[in-house]
Motif scaffolding. Structure first.
Motif, short mmCIF file in Angstrom:
data_model
loop_
_atom_site.label_atom_id
_atom_site.label_comp_id
_atom_site.label_asym_id
_atom_site.label_seq_id
_atom_site.Cartn_x
_atom_site.Cartn_y
_atom_site.Cartn_z
N PRO A 33 56.96 57.60 38.53
CA PRO A 33 56.94 56.27 37.90
C PRO A 33 56.10 55.25 38.64
O PRO A 33 55.73 54.21 38.06
N ALA A 34 55.77 55.50 39.90
CA ALA A 34 54.98 54.55 40.69
C ALA A 34 53.49 54.80 40.50
O ALA A 34 53.00 55.89 40.85
N PRO A 35 52.73 53.84 39.98
CA PRO A 35 51.29 54.05 39.75
C PRO A 35 50.52 54.42 41.02
O PRO A 35 49.60 55.23 40.97
N GLU A 36 50.92 53.82 42.17
CA GLU A 36 50.19 54.11 43.40
C GLU A 36 50.36 55.57 43.83
O GLU A 36 49.46 56.17 44.43
N ARG A 37 51.51 56.15 43.51
CA ARG A 37 51.70 57.56 43.85
C ARG A 37 50.91 58.46 42.91
O ARG A 37 50.36 59.49 43.33
N ARG A 38 50.85 58.09 41.65
CA ARG A 38 50.01 58.86 40.72
C ARG A 38 48.55 58.80 41.15
O ARG A 38 47.81 59.79 41.06
N ALA A 39 48.13 57.65 41.66
CA ALA A 39 46.75 57.52 42.13
C ALA A 39 46.48 58.44 43.31
O ALA A 39 45.38 59.01 43.43
N ARG A 40 47.47 58.62 44.17
CA ARG A 40 47.27 59.50 45.33
C ARG A 40 47.13 60.96 44.89
O ARG A 40 46.41 61.73 45.51
N LEU A 41 47.82 61.33 43.82
CA LEU A 41 47.65 62.68 43.30
C LEU A 41 46.22 62.88 42.82
O LEU A 41 45.60 63.93 43.09
N ALA A 42 45.67 61.90 42.14
CA ALA A 42 44.28 62.01 41.68
C ALA A 42 43.33 62.13 42.87
O ALA A 42 42.34 62.88 42.81
N GLU A 43 43.63 61.44 43.95
CA GLU A 43 42.75 61.48 45.13
C GLU A 43 42.67 62.86 45.74
O GLU A 43 41.64 63.22 46.34
N ILE A 44 43.73 63.66 45.62
CA ILE A 44 43.70 65.00 46.23
C ILE A 44 43.32 66.09 45.23
O ILE A 44 43.33 67.27 45.56
N GLY A 45 42.98 65.68 44.01
CA GLY A 45 42.48 66.65 43.05
C GLY A 45 43.41 67.04 41.93
O GLY A 45 43.08 67.91 41.11
N GLY A 46 44.58 66.41 41.86
CA GLY A 46 45.51 66.68 40.77
C GLY A 46 45.28 65.75 39.60
O GLY A 46 44.52 64.78 39.69
N ALA A 47 45.96 66.04 38.49
CA ALA A 47 45.83 65.22 37.29
C ALA A 47 47.11 64.43 37.07
O ALA A 47 48.14 65.01 36.73
#
Length: 322
Positions: A33-47
């Motif tokens: 639910p936290a946008p900043e955590r979703r952004a960190r997933l994108a940074e490491i190559g996840g969707a």
């Protein structure tokens, strides 16, 4: 075979699992639910996806790393969607509803894995092999210690707002369920026969930060467990005494020592300790379950039995159990 995995919960452990899955060649999508955590997933190559259902859609398996109070609901949703599922410890904070979920998974031919990663510690693996060979003779008693200082766990984060602070789903007993699992893994099935817990007042927590537990295993052997959030420097040690010797593990140092009844050293092994290695092995084992139908290192049913030991300890301590 490429495996697609949805990761639910992208805090420190969820992102660790996501990174290890990506490194193993899996495709990863995730939700938090936290946008900043979703952004960190994108940074490491996840969707990153914007809902749990979206993260579970079109995947082969799900890794549940949400707060423990959400584990059962997230696991049940994954099983309902016919996905193999890995669930971080503990499986839940109550046993209610778990048997039905696990029975549904069995009926659908799904693998449910409990995230009890100390089974992958090299010293624990070596100890289990030695015990199976009768290296200490007949086990007489065991002692397990996990003691550390909670504020040091995640520098920069306020531990008082994290999962450990919740008196219902957090606290040192749920957090150190690993020691309950190790006792069972090394000495066999058990019942909780005594427990005492307290809040020391040193950490400004509503949850318990110190606890002592006694387990009685099927053959009458007893093991004593001490866990706390207040000790510096950190310690994680296990000792098993038998009729033919004493086995000592220092999990922090990565050392195993076996002595005979006269105190002579029979084995003294040191293991290189990579803090991430156990998690890498854990995720690779989960992928083996998904791809090849391999047996789980710790099945959901095993995780439930360990959880029952913790819940009984909480009952004996007068702590919330649902």
């Amino acid at each position: 075979m490429s495996v697609n995995v949805g990761v639910i919960g992208l805090g420190s452990i969820g992102l660790r699992h996501a990174g290890n899955l990506l490194a193993a060649g899996a495709a990863v999508r995730g939700f938090d639910p936290a946008p900043e955590r979703r952004a960190r997933l994108a940074e490491i190559g996840g969707a990153p996806l914007d809902s749990r259902d979206a993260a579970m859609d079109g995947v082969d398996a799900v890794a549940v790393a949400s707060p423990s109070g959400c584990h059962l609901d997230d696991m049940s949703a994954a099983i309902g969607a016919a996905k193999h599922v890995f669930v971080e410890k503990p499986l839940a904070h109550s046993a209610d509803g778990l048997p039905a979920a696990l029975e549904e998974a069995d009926a659908k031919g799904l693998c449910v894995v409990a995230g009890l990663n100390l089974r992958f510690h090299p010293a624990v693996k070596a100890a289990r092999t030695l015990l199976a060979k009768g290296a200490v003779g007949e086990p007489l008693w065991g002692r397990l210690l996990a003691a550390s200082y909670l504020p040091d766990w995640r520098p920069g984060e306020d531990y008082r707002t994290g999962y450990a602070a919740d008196p219902r789903t957090g606290g040192v007993l749920f957090d150190f369920i690993h020691e309950f699992d190790m006792a069972v893994h090394l000495l066999g099935s058990a019942d909780t026969v005594a427990a005492s817990a307290r809040r020391s007042g040193r950490l400004d927590l509503e949850s318990e930060d110190c606890a002592d537990i006694v387990l009685r295993h099927g053959d009458g052997v007893q093991s004593a467990i001490h866990v706390d959030y207040v000790t510096r420097p950190r310690r994680r040690e296990t000792e098993i005494t038998g009729t033919e010797g004493i086995l000592r593990l220092d999990l922090e140092a990565g050392r195993l020592m076996l002595t005979d009844p006269d105190g002579a050293i029979v084995e003294d092994k040191s293991f290189a300790i990579d803090p991430n290695a156990m998690y890498v092995d854990e995720m690779n084992a989960f992928l083996d379950c998904v791809r090849d139908g391999a047996a789980p290192a710790c099945s959901g049913w095993e995780g439930l039995e360990v959880l029952k030991l913790v819940i009984r300890a909480r009952e004996l301590c007068g702590l919330p159990v649902s």
